[in-house]
Design a protein around this motif. Structure first.
Motif, short mmCIF file in Angstrom:
data_model
loop_
_atom_site.label_atom_id
_atom_site.label_comp_id
_atom_site.label_asym_id
_atom_site.label_seq_id
_atom_site.Cartn_x
_atom_site.Cartn_y
_atom_site.Cartn_z
N VAL A 294 -40.31 42.09 -49.86
CA VAL A 294 -41.26 41.01 -49.61
C VAL A 294 -42.63 41.48 -50.06
N PHE A 295 -43.53 40.56 -50.29
CA PHE A 295 -44.85 40.90 -50.83
C PHE A 295 -46.01 40.40 -49.97
N GLU A 296 -45.71 39.67 -48.92
CA GLU A 296 -46.76 39.16 -48.03
C GLU A 296 -46.36 39.41 -46.57
N PRO A 297 -47.29 39.78 -45.71
CA PRO A 297 -48.70 40.07 -46.00
C PRO A 297 -48.91 41.40 -46.73
N THR A 298 -47.90 42.26 -46.75
CA THR A 298 -47.95 43.49 -47.54
C THR A 298 -46.63 43.63 -48.29
N ARG A 299 -46.65 44.44 -49.34
CA ARG A 299 -45.42 44.72 -50.07
C ARG A 299 -44.62 45.75 -49.29
N GLN A 300 -43.41 45.39 -48.92
CA GLN A 300 -42.55 46.32 -48.21
C GLN A 300 -41.09 46.01 -48.50
N LYS A 301 -40.26 46.98 -48.20
CA LYS A 301 -38.82 46.82 -48.35
C LYS A 301 -38.19 46.79 -46.97
N LEU A 302 -37.17 45.92 -46.82
CA LEU A 302 -36.52 45.72 -45.53
C LEU A 302 -35.01 45.74 -45.70
N ILE A 303 -34.32 46.27 -44.70
CA ILE A 303 -32.86 46.24 -44.67
C ILE A 303 -32.45 45.55 -43.38
N ALA A 304 -31.63 44.51 -43.51
CA ALA A 304 -31.16 43.75 -42.35
C ALA A 304 -29.65 43.92 -42.23
N PRO A 305 -29.18 44.75 -41.28
CA PRO A 305 -27.73 44.87 -41.07
C PRO A 305 -27.09 43.49 -40.86
N MET A 306 -25.86 43.34 -41.35
CA MET A 306 -25.07 42.11 -41.42
C MET A 306 -25.49 41.29 -42.64
N ALA B 149 -23.85 35.39 -59.63
CA ALA B 149 -24.76 34.78 -60.60
C ALA B 149 -25.12 33.35 -60.19
N GLU B 150 -24.28 32.75 -59.34
CA GLU B 150 -24.54 31.41 -58.80
C GLU B 150 -24.47 31.48 -57.28
N PRO B 151 -25.50 32.03 -56.64
CA PRO B 151 -25.46 32.26 -55.20
C PRO B 151 -25.44 30.98 -54.40
N ASN B 152 -24.82 31.05 -53.22
CA ASN B 152 -24.83 29.89 -52.32
C ASN B 152 -25.74 30.11 -51.12
N SER B 153 -26.36 31.27 -51.03
CA SER B 153 -27.21 31.61 -49.88
C SER B 153 -28.45 32.36 -50.35
N GLU B 154 -29.43 32.47 -49.48
CA GLU B 154 -30.60 33.28 -49.76
C GLU B 154 -31.05 33.98 -48.48
N ILE B 155 -31.74 35.09 -48.67
CA ILE B 155 -32.24 35.89 -47.55
C ILE B 155 -33.75 35.79 -47.52
N SER B 156 -34.31 35.59 -46.32
CA SER B 156 -35.75 35.47 -46.16
C SER B 156 -36.16 36.17 -44.87
N PHE B 157 -37.42 36.56 -44.82
CA PHE B 157 -37.98 37.21 -43.63
C PHE B 157 -39.25 36.47 -43.23
N ASP B 158 -39.45 36.30 -41.92
CA ASP B 158 -40.71 35.73 -41.48
C ASP B 158 -41.74 36.84 -41.32
N THR B 159 -42.94 36.52 -40.88
CA THR B 159 -44.02 37.50 -40.81
C THR B 159 -43.80 38.54 -39.73
N GLU B 160 -42.81 38.34 -38.86
CA GLU B 160 -42.48 39.33 -37.84
C GLU B 160 -41.26 40.15 -38.22
N ASN B 161 -40.79 39.98 -39.45
CA ASN B 161 -39.64 40.70 -40.00
C ASN B 161 -38.31 40.25 -39.41
N ASN B 162 -38.25 39.07 -38.78
CA ASN B 162 -36.96 38.48 -38.46
C ASN B 162 -36.32 38.02 -39.76
N CYS B 163 -35.01 38.16 -39.88
CA CYS B 163 -34.31 37.86 -41.11
C CYS B 163 -33.45 36.61 -40.95
N TYR B 164 -33.42 35.79 -41.99
CA TYR B 164 -32.63 34.56 -42.00
C TYR B 164 -31.78 34.51 -43.27
#
Length: 448
Positions: free
Chosen positions: A238-250, A258-273
C-alpha cells in the motif's frame, strides 16, 4: 451502512466497506472482535518440514477475528499446494473475507514494535550502503526480520500457527542455483538474479549481527531462505498514508489469475478485506492478480510458477535495453502475442532504432523524435524505408532465442529432479517461449 476510506493494493479498483453485510454475514471492526492469547509452550524452533498445517492456522485466525462468508474454504488437490475456493455463489461486490489488523503483519508496525529491541536503523543503513536501490526494499526487509524473530520463538510465538502453515519449498529466482540460470533465457535470468541478489544483501546485513536474533537461526541457510521467500511471495503493498508492505494470513492463501475474481485491500488501520470483483460461482477458486498478465516472466522470477492464460510474452530483446530506454518504452509494450506470434509495434521500433543508430545518427535522432511525439506518419515512413533491414534483424533475434531455448531445455532435462526440483517450471517457461517464438518466426518468414 458505514463506509471507511481504504488504501489499495496496486491494480485494485473497488472501494471496500468496513461494515458490510452480504448473505446475512457481517464484518465488524477489529476493535469489536474477540482475540485469543497465543499458546505459550517451550520456545523451541518450529519444525522445518514439508507438511503444512493449514487447518490449525485457520482455527487460530478464526479465534483471533478472521471472518469469511459461508462456503469459502481451504482447498488442495493433494499436492500440499493450498488455495481458497467457494462452494456457494458469491455476487460481485461481496466482502468475502475480513482479516483484522491484529492478524496483519505490517512493515510500519514492525519498526515501532522492534525499534527499541532491535537496532534496525544500523542494520538498514548497512543494507543501503551495499546497494542504493535496496532502500526501496526496506519494507520487505522489516517483514523478514519479523518472521525470523517469530520463527526463533518456536511454538511460543503468537504467529506459530501461521508459520507452520507455510510452504517450505520454493521455485522462484531466490531459490534457483547457477545451474538453473544456465537453463533460462537472459530476461528470465536477469529478473531471477535480481531477486537472488537482493536476498544475498539481506542475508549479509542480518549476519552482521546488529540485530538480536538467534545465531542458530540466522546462520541456517534453509531457514533464512524460507523466511525471505515467505516475506517476498506473500506481501501486498500500500502507498497511503505511507508506503508499506503487509501480509494478511488467510488472504495470503489466495492464488493468482490473469483474470482475477477478487481483490485485496487494507483500510487505514491495516484491517484487510477480500472482495469479489466479479460474480464467483460455486466450485470456483478465489483468485487475485499478483502481477502484470501481459508478461509472465516477472511472476515466474518472483513467485516461482508460470501463470496460465497469458496472451503475451516479452520479446526478450534485453540486448536493446539502451534503445528501449531512449524511446521510453516499458517491457509490457515489447510483446509477442502468444497464440498468434504477432509482433507489437514497439518491438519494431526498438529494432529499427538500433539499425538507424548504426547507420546514421541524424536519422536515428529524427526517428526517436517521431516516437516521442507520437508522429505515426513519420514513423511509418521510416519503417517502410527500412523494413527489410528491421525484418532481418528481428528474424535473426527470434531464431537466436529459439536455438538458445532448445539448448537450455535439453540441459535442464539432463538434470536429476532430486537435486534440481525446479526443472519442471523452468522447462514450462522455456516451452512457452519456444511456442510463441516459433509462431513469430513463421509470421516473419511469411513477410519476406
Amino acid at each position: 451502512m458505514i463506509s471507511r476510506r481504504t488504501r489499495r493494493v496496486p491494480r485494485l479498483s473497488v472501494l471496500l466497506l468496513l461494515f458490510h453485510c452480504r448473505n446475512g454475514f457481517a464484518f465488524l471492526p477489529s476493535s469489536s472482535l474477540p482475540t485469543s492469547k497465543s499458546i505459550r509452550t517451550t520456545a523451541t524452533l518450529l519444525r522445518y518440514s514439508q507438511q503444512r498445517d493449514v487447518y490449525a492456522m485457520e482455527a487460530w485466525a478464526t479465534e483471533n477475528g478472521y471472518q469469511k462468508v459461508d462456503g469459502v474454504e481451504l482447498y488442495s488437490e493433494g499436492d500440499d499446494d493450498w488455495s481458497m475456493m467457494t462452494n456457494t455463489d458469491i455476487p460481485a461486490g461481496t466482502t468475502i473475507m475480513f482479516i483484522p489488523s491484529n492478524l496483519v503483519l505490517s512493515s510500519d508496525a514492525i519498526v515501532k514494535e522492534y525499534g527499541g529491541n532491535f537496532d534496525l536503523e544500523i542494520t538498514e543503513n548497512a543494507l543501503k550502503q551495499m546497494e542504493r536501490d535496496l532502500a526501496k526494499r526496506l519494507p520487505l526487509f522489516r517483514l523478514l526480520v519479523k518472521i525470523l524473530a517469530e520463527y526463533e520463538k518456536g511454538e511460543s510465538s503468537f504467529w506459530a500457527p501461521w508459520i507452520n502453515s507455510l510452504p517450505t519449498q520454493y521455485y522462484n529466482g531466490v531459490s534457483m542455483t547457477d545451474a538453473c540460470f544456465a537453463c533460462l533465457p537472459p530476461y528470465a535470468v536477469l529478473l531471477s538474479m535480481n531477486e537472488r541478489n537482493a536476498y544475498s544483501r539481506f542475508l549479509n546485513a542480518i549476519r552482521k549481527e546488529f540485530l538480536s536474533l538467534n545465531p542458530d537461526v540466522i546462520n541456517d541457510d534453509s531457514v533464512m531462505k524460507f523466511a525471505y521467500n515467505v516475506a517476498l511471495t506473500r506481501f501486498h503493498e500500500v502507498f497511503e498514508p505511507t508506503r508499506q508492505k503487509l501480509i494478511a494470513p488467510m488472504a495470503d492463501m489466495i492464488n493468482h489469475s490473469a483474470e482475477p475474481n477478487s481483490e485485496i485491500s487494507f483500510d487505514t488501520e491495516n484491517n484487510c478485506y477480500v472482495t469479489a470483483i466479479t460474480d464467483v460461482y460455486a466450485g470456483s477458486p478465489l483468485s487475485v492478480s499478483l502481477g502484470d498478465p501481459t508478461d509472465p516472466t516477472p511472476i515466474f522470477a518472483k513467485y516461482g510458477f508460470l501463470p496460465t492464460g497469458c496472451n503475451t510474452i516479452f520479446c526478450k530483446a534485453i540486448h536493446l535495453e539502451t534503445q528501449i530506454n531512449e524511446l521510453g518504452y516499458e517491457f509490457n509494450q515489447l510483446l509477442f502475442q502468444s497464440d498468434t506470434g504477432e509482433v507489437y509495434p514497439a518491438v519494431w521500433d526498438i529494432f529499427l532504432l538500433k539499425i538507424l543508430q548504426d547507420y546514421d545518427a541524424d536519422l536515428a535522432s529524427q526517428f526517436t523524435m517521431a516516437c516521442h511525439n507520437n508522429d505515426e506518419a513519420t514513423k511509418e515512413t521510416f519503417h517502410n524505408n527500412y523494413f527489410a533491414y528491421t525484418l532481418e534483424a528481428l528474424r535473426e533475434h527470434v531464431y537466436s532465442i529459439l536455438n538458445d531455448v532448445d539448448q537450455m531445455t535439453m540441459m535442464a532435462q539432463s538434470y536429476d529432479l532430486e537435486t534440481h526440483p525446479r526443472v519442471p517450471v523452468i522447462v514450462a517457461h522455456n516451452d512457452l517461449v519456444r511456442s510463441t517464438f516459433s509462431m513469430t518466426a513463421s509470421l516473419l518468414d511469411s513477410m519476406g
